[in-house]
Design a protein around this motif. Structure first.
Motif, mmCIF file in Angstrom:
data_model
loop_
_atom_site.group_PDB
_atom_site.id
_atom_site.type_symbol
_atom_site.label_atom_id
_atom_site.label_comp_id
_atom_site.label_asym_id
_atom_site.label_seq_id
_atom_site.Cartn_x
_atom_site.Cartn_y
_atom_site.Cartn_z
ATOM 1 N N ALA A 103 15.528 -11.854 6.237
ATOM 2 C CA ALA A 103 15.824 -10.560 5.604
ATOM 3 C C ALA A 103 14.623 -10.143 4.772
ATOM 4 N N GLY A 104 14.553 -8.841 4.501
ATOM 5 C CA GLY A 104 13.452 -8.357 3.680
ATOM 6 C C GLY A 104 13.816 -7.104 2.923
ATOM 7 N N VAL A 105 12.888 -6.681 2.073
ATOM 8 C CA VAL A 105 13.017 -5.412 1.365
ATOM 9 C C VAL A 105 11.698 -4.661 1.468
ATOM 10 N N ALA A 106 11.825 -3.336 1.522
ATOM 11 C CA ALA A 106 10.646 -2.459 1.557
ATOM 12 C C ALA A 106 11.095 -1.068 1.123
ATOM 13 N N GLN A 107 10.127 -0.237 0.787
ATOM 14 C CA GLN A 107 10.404 1.155 0.431
ATOM 15 C C GLN A 107 11.258 1.785 1.529
ATOM 16 N N LEU A 108 12.287 2.519 1.125
ATOM 17 C CA LEU A 108 13.139 3.223 2.089
ATOM 18 C C LEU A 108 12.319 4.307 2.778
ATOM 19 N N ASP A 109 12.301 4.278 4.107
ATOM 20 C CA ASP A 109 11.521 5.239 4.894
ATOM 21 C C ASP A 109 12.007 6.668 4.693
ATOM 22 N N ASN A 110 11.048 7.560 4.576
ATOM 23 C CA ASN A 110 11.318 8.994 4.510
ATOM 24 C C ASN A 110 12.270 9.369 3.378
ATOM 25 N N TYR A 111 12.036 8.750 2.220
ATOM 26 C CA TYR A 111 12.852 9.033 1.036
ATOM 27 C C TYR A 111 11.917 9.149 -0.159
ATOM 28 N N ASP A 112 12.149 10.184 -0.989
ATOM 29 C CA ASP A 112 11.255 10.455 -2.117
ATOM 30 C C ASP A 112 11.507 9.602 -3.351
ATOM 31 N N GLY A 113 12.687 9.058 -3.508
ATOM 32 C CA GLY A 113 13.020 8.308 -4.721
ATOM 33 C C GLY A 113 12.491 6.892 -4.721
ATOM 34 N N ASN A 114 12.697 6.209 -5.833
ATOM 35 C CA ASN A 114 12.243 4.829 -6.024
ATOM 36 C C ASN A 114 13.331 3.858 -5.535
ATOM 37 N N VAL A 115 13.589 3.917 -4.229
ATOM 38 C CA VAL A 115 14.664 3.144 -3.605
ATOM 39 C C VAL A 115 14.083 2.289 -2.477
ATOM 40 N N CYS A 116 14.493 1.024 -2.462
ATOM 41 C CA CYS A 116 14.091 0.155 -1.360
ATOM 42 C C CYS A 116 15.271 0.006 -0.406
ATOM 43 N N GLU A 117 14.999 -0.627 0.706
ATOM 44 C CA GLU A 117 16.043 -0.898 1.689
ATOM 45 C C GLU A 117 16.083 -2.395 1.961
ATOM 46 N N LEU A 118 17.280 -2.953 1.971
ATOM 47 C CA LEU A 118 17.480 -4.322 2.438
ATOM 48 C C LEU A 118 17.430 -4.230 3.951
ATOM 49 N N GLN A 119 16.469 -4.893 4.556
ATOM 50 C CA GLN A 119 16.201 -4.689 5.977
ATOM 51 C C GLN A 119 16.316 -5.964 6.800
ATOM 52 N N LYS A 120 16.770 -5.766 8.008
ATOM 53 C CA LYS A 120 16.755 -6.805 9.036
ATOM 54 C C LYS A 120 17.239 -8.161 8.521
ATOM 55 N N MET A 121 18.467 -8.135 7.978
ATOM 56 C CA MET A 121 19.089 -9.366 7.502
ATOM 57 C C MET A 121 19.992 -9.902 8.603
ATOM 58 N N TYR A 122 19.572 -11.008 9.184
ATOM 59 C CA TYR A 122 20.305 -11.601 10.303
ATOM 60 C C TYR A 122 20.304 -13.112 10.179
ATOM 61 N N PHE A 123 21.423 -13.712 10.580
ATOM 62 C CA PHE A 123 21.566 -15.168 10.561
ATOM 63 C C PHE A 123 22.151 -15.637 11.879
#
Length: 161
Positions: A69-89
């Protein structure tokens, strides 16, 4: 699970990580279009997350990657928000508390990076994942934020950091 480590991804992990993600998609019958399965980044996750304000973790058990899993800046969004991405087990990693530890690691980094909130997208039938997200402070929201390109993921959640 003894001998289990959560650590940041290395270039040598790329092939195993792509394999884990694709296996989970196949096992759960997730659409391959409009989801992370189709993302170009899947085969080089190390480079994709080797950028400012982003990180990607793997769960390694006895030398084998069983989750990620990872975190990164939310794509195509102006605010200071990240996205929890590709979390798989993989199946053998589920139900052992690793998801909560992974969320803790990801949100810890998100706070370090200075993000104010964390967004995620998932599938309606991934009920165990949604239960885990809710338990960790994520709340359902009514519409997507940003534009991740994952139009096949109609469940959106957000957590203030």
């Amino acid at each position: 699970m003894g001998d289990t480590v959560i650590r940041e991804i290395t270039p040598e992990d790329n092939a195993q990580v792509a394999q884990v993600i694709r296996k989970v998609f196949e096992d759960m019958g997730v659409p391959k279009v409009g989801t992370a399965y189709a993302d170009k980044a899947l085969d080089d996750m190390y480079s994709n997350y080797n950028v400012p304000k982003a990180t990607y973790f793997v769960v390694e058990h006895q030398g084998k990657i069983i989750g990620c899993a990872g975190v990164a800046q939310l794509d195509n969004y102006d605010g200071n928000v990240c996205e929890l991405q590709k979390m798989y087990f993989l199946e053998e990693a589920r139900g052992k508390g690793l998801g909560a530890k992974m969320i803790e690691a990801c949100l810890g980094k998100a706070k370090e990076f200075g993000f104010e909130a964390c967004y995620l997208e998932t599938m309606p039938y991934m009920e165990a994942a949604q239960k885990l997200y809710k338990k960790n402070g994520f709340e359902y929201i009514d519409a997507p934020m940003g534009n991740t390109g994952h139009y096949s993921c109609p469940v959106w959640m957000l957590k203030k950091l």
